[in-house]
Design an enzyme around this catalytic site. Structure first.
Site, mmCIF file in Angstrom:
data_model
loop_
_atom_site.group_PDB
_atom_site.id
_atom_site.type_symbol
_atom_site.label_atom_id
_atom_site.label_comp_id
_atom_site.label_asym_id
_atom_site.label_seq_id
_atom_site.Cartn_x
_atom_site.Cartn_y
_atom_site.Cartn_z
ATOM 1 N N GLU A 303 112.271 0.765 158.967
ATOM 2 C CA GLU A 303 112.810 1.467 157.711
ATOM 3 C C GLU A 303 113.968 1.872 157.587
ATOM 4 O OE1 GLU A 303 109.809 4.135 156.353
ATOM 5 O OE2 GLU A 303 109.330 3.371 155.007
ATOM 6 N N HIS A 324 98.159 -8.393 179.423
ATOM 7 C CA HIS A 324 97.355 -10.173 179.540
ATOM 8 C C HIS A 324 97.265 -10.443 178.280
ATOM 9 C CE1 HIS A 324 95.805 -8.782 183.156
ATOM 10 N NE2 HIS A 324 96.375 -7.553 183.066
ATOM 11 N N LYS A 432 105.987 -0.585 145.406
ATOM 12 C CA LYS A 432 105.079 0.655 144.921
ATOM 13 C C LYS A 432 105.659 1.060 143.408
ATOM 14 C CE LYS A 432 106.582 4.477 147.608
ATOM 15 N NZ LYS A 432 107.858 5.421 148.442
HETATM 16 O O1 PA5 Z 1 110.801 7.845 156.551
HETATM 17 C C1 PA5 Z 1 110.666 7.728 154.629
HETATM 18 O O2 PA5 Z 1 111.386 8.536 154.352
HETATM 19 C C2 PA5 Z 1 109.437 7.408 154.471
HETATM 20 O O3 PA5 Z 1 108.264 6.873 155.631
HETATM 21 C C3 PA5 Z 1 108.199 8.312 154.021
HETATM 22 O O4 PA5 Z 1 107.859 9.657 155.020
HETATM 23 C C4 PA5 Z 1 106.905 8.313 153.664
HETATM 24 O O5 PA5 Z 1 107.486 7.347 152.381
HETATM 25 C C5 PA5 Z 1 106.081 9.616 152.752
HETATM 26 O O6 PA5 Z 1 106.790 10.173 151.301
HETATM 27 P P1 PA5 Z 1 106.205 12.034 151.219
HETATM 28 O O7 PA5 Z 1 106.731 12.559 152.089
HETATM 29 O O8 PA5 Z 1 107.393 11.548 150.319
HETATM 30 O O9 PA5 Z 1 105.207 11.728 151.278
#
Ligand code: PA5
Length: 465
Positions: A303, A324, A432
């Site tokens: 990410e 394995h 989303k």
């Molecule tokens: O790293 C990030 O910012 C994302 O992966 C969020 O943790 C994830 O999308 C969850 O978002 P939120 O805390 O708004 O529910």
């Protein structure tokens, strides 16, 4: 003694023509120094730090009174409830799971003797698969369950949907004052979960207690913020975790990049990515309890850096079970990957094979584990495949804190080298938006709605067999 990063096998004197040369290092150093200076400048400026989502670097030094508040919440919850159900996704699931598996005994929920009077811990809200939440809610007693919902925005579909159902379940099972069994960890000022907290507290001040998910701390960089309540409930020493992270930060503040373990990790991987097309990053702890930490790193790397049509692809594996499985491909598949091992020097327990059992006689499991890791590194080098090893003296709170901070710093630095913003995740918005459009959520920008409407997926029945 803390963590060590052994990168001998990244060099050409081991990995031959697929390794990094001294000249490669000299070439990248000016760029690395610029990246370091840029990060240092942001970190030194409190406003920029928050604005550019680097506030997490300050988490190892948080105020004592904030930690005391978290511990008090944890104590109250642990005294009163048999179960604690955490709802969250991304870092708010993976960080908790990583901590739980690394720092608590395996089979923690199953055995009272392992929990030492602490509550059972369940993690949900990270998936839309109805089967797991259904099974859990059918079997948990709502009167004996405390719920912690973690979401910065409050809008993430998986966590929001799960919390809506959990609220109904709690109200039905625990009564009108069910809100006293809920704590929210969310943005201190904005977002729908914060609004909900304010609303519920107006009705009943003892309900919907909350803790802040700080400004400038993104989900995947938030284990030392939102993850602390979970650590305290699980009986982990928070101060130790933060001390490990702090020590790592200090070690990684060295003026000399060549002496900075996290920066060297990023720098060597970047060279191999750019010059030797090593686009796969396999993180392979030789410890079952660190597998979830490898899963946490997958999110962190993917990410943070998978942007602008670049970024290494992370894969989590674990030794020795995956010897394995993925190991065949690591050694003889396409030479497009770098394996990072995590080697644990001392395990919490020991198992020794009794005498009169062939060549394994008298050997301990941990000895075999370490030998297997060494053998893997050797096998990779023998086929000119670069790899590196993080050496962890033992899996404890201090070293685990240091390990997470090592990866966070390395990822931030790698982002600077790749010239991407490591702290957003615009690619996640695509799915989303599509879901929101189909679900009729208000507020979708017109251009986004038009794109989804005008570019439907082509479904030719001939291609569905
Ligand atoms: O790293 C990030 O910012 C994302 O992966 C969020 O943790 C994830 O999308 C969850 O978002 P939120 O805390 O708004 O529910």
């Amino acid at each position: 003694m803390g963590l060590k990063f052994d990168f001998n096998n990244m060099f050409d004197f081991n990995a031959q023509e697929h390794g990094v040369s001294r000249q490669d290092i000299d070439e990248i150093l000016p760029e690395a120094q610029k990246a370091d200076a840029h990060l240092k400048k942001i970190i030194a400026d409190p406003v920029e730090r928050v604005k550019l989502s680097l506030e997490w670097v300050k988490l190892p030094e948080q105020k004592k009174e904030d930690i005391v508040k978290i511990k008090n919440f944890a104590r109250q919850i642990s005294r009163k409830y048999e179960n604690v159900l955490f709802l969250g996704i991304g870092g708010s699931y993976l960080g908790l799971k990583a901590a739980q598996d690394a720092l608590r005994a395996p089979y923690y929920n199953e055995f009272k003797s392992l929990r030492k009077k602490l509550p059972r811990i369940y993690l949900e809200g990270n998936n839309l698969d109805p089967d797991t939440l259904t099974a859990l809610l059918k079997n948990l007693n709502p009167k004996k369950t405390f719920v912690v919902v973690i979401s910065k925005s409050g809008e993430t579909t998986e966590t929001k949907a799960a919390f809506i159902l959990v609220e109904v379940w709690l109200r039905k099972g625990a009564g009108a004052k069910y809100g006293r069994q809920v704590l929210a960890i969310t943005d201190p000022e904005s977002g729908s979960l914060r609004k909900k907290v304010e609303l519920e507290q107006k009705k009943d001040i003892l309900s919907f207690q909350s803790l802040p998910l700080l400004k400038g701390v993104g989900g995947r960089f938030s284990e030392f913020n939102m993850g602390l309540l979970h650590l305290a409930i699980a009986g982990v020493d928070i101060a130790e975790v933060l001390a490990g992270a702090k020590e790592m930060f200090e070690r990684c503040s060295s003026e000399d990049i060549l002496k900075n373990p996290a920066y060297m990790y990023a720098l060597l991987h970047t060279i191999l990515y750019r010059k030797k097309a090593k686009s796969l990053a396999i993180l392979m702890p030789f410890s079952q309890t660190l597998k979830s930490t490898a899963d946490w790193y997958v999110q962190l790397l993917a990410e943070s850096l998978g942007k602008n049509n670049q970024g290494r692809t992370p894969i989590s594996a674990s030794g020795t079970n995956d010897l394995h499985s993925i190991q065949q491909n690591n050694v003889e598949g396409e030479n497009n990957k770098v394996v990072t091992f995590i080697r644990v020097e001392k395990f919490k327990t020991e198992l020794k094979i009794p005498a009169k059992h062939d060549f394994l006689s008298g050997k301990s499991f941990s000895e075999l584990m370490r030998l297997a890791q060494e053998a893997c590194a050797w096998a990779l080098v023998s086929r000119s495949r670069p790899n590196c090893t993080i050496i962890m003296p033992e899996v404890n709170a201090y070293n685990w804190g240091a390990l997470l901070f090592f990866f966070e710093l390395a990822t931030a630095f790698e982002g600077e080298l790749l010239k991407v913003n490591a702290f957003d995740q615009p690619g996640v918005e695509g799915y989303k938006n599509y879901m929101y459009y189909k679900l009729g959520k208000p507020g979708i920008p017109q251009a986004v709605a038009e794109e989804i409407k005008n570019k439907p997926l082509i479904k030719n029945p001939e291609y569905i067999l």
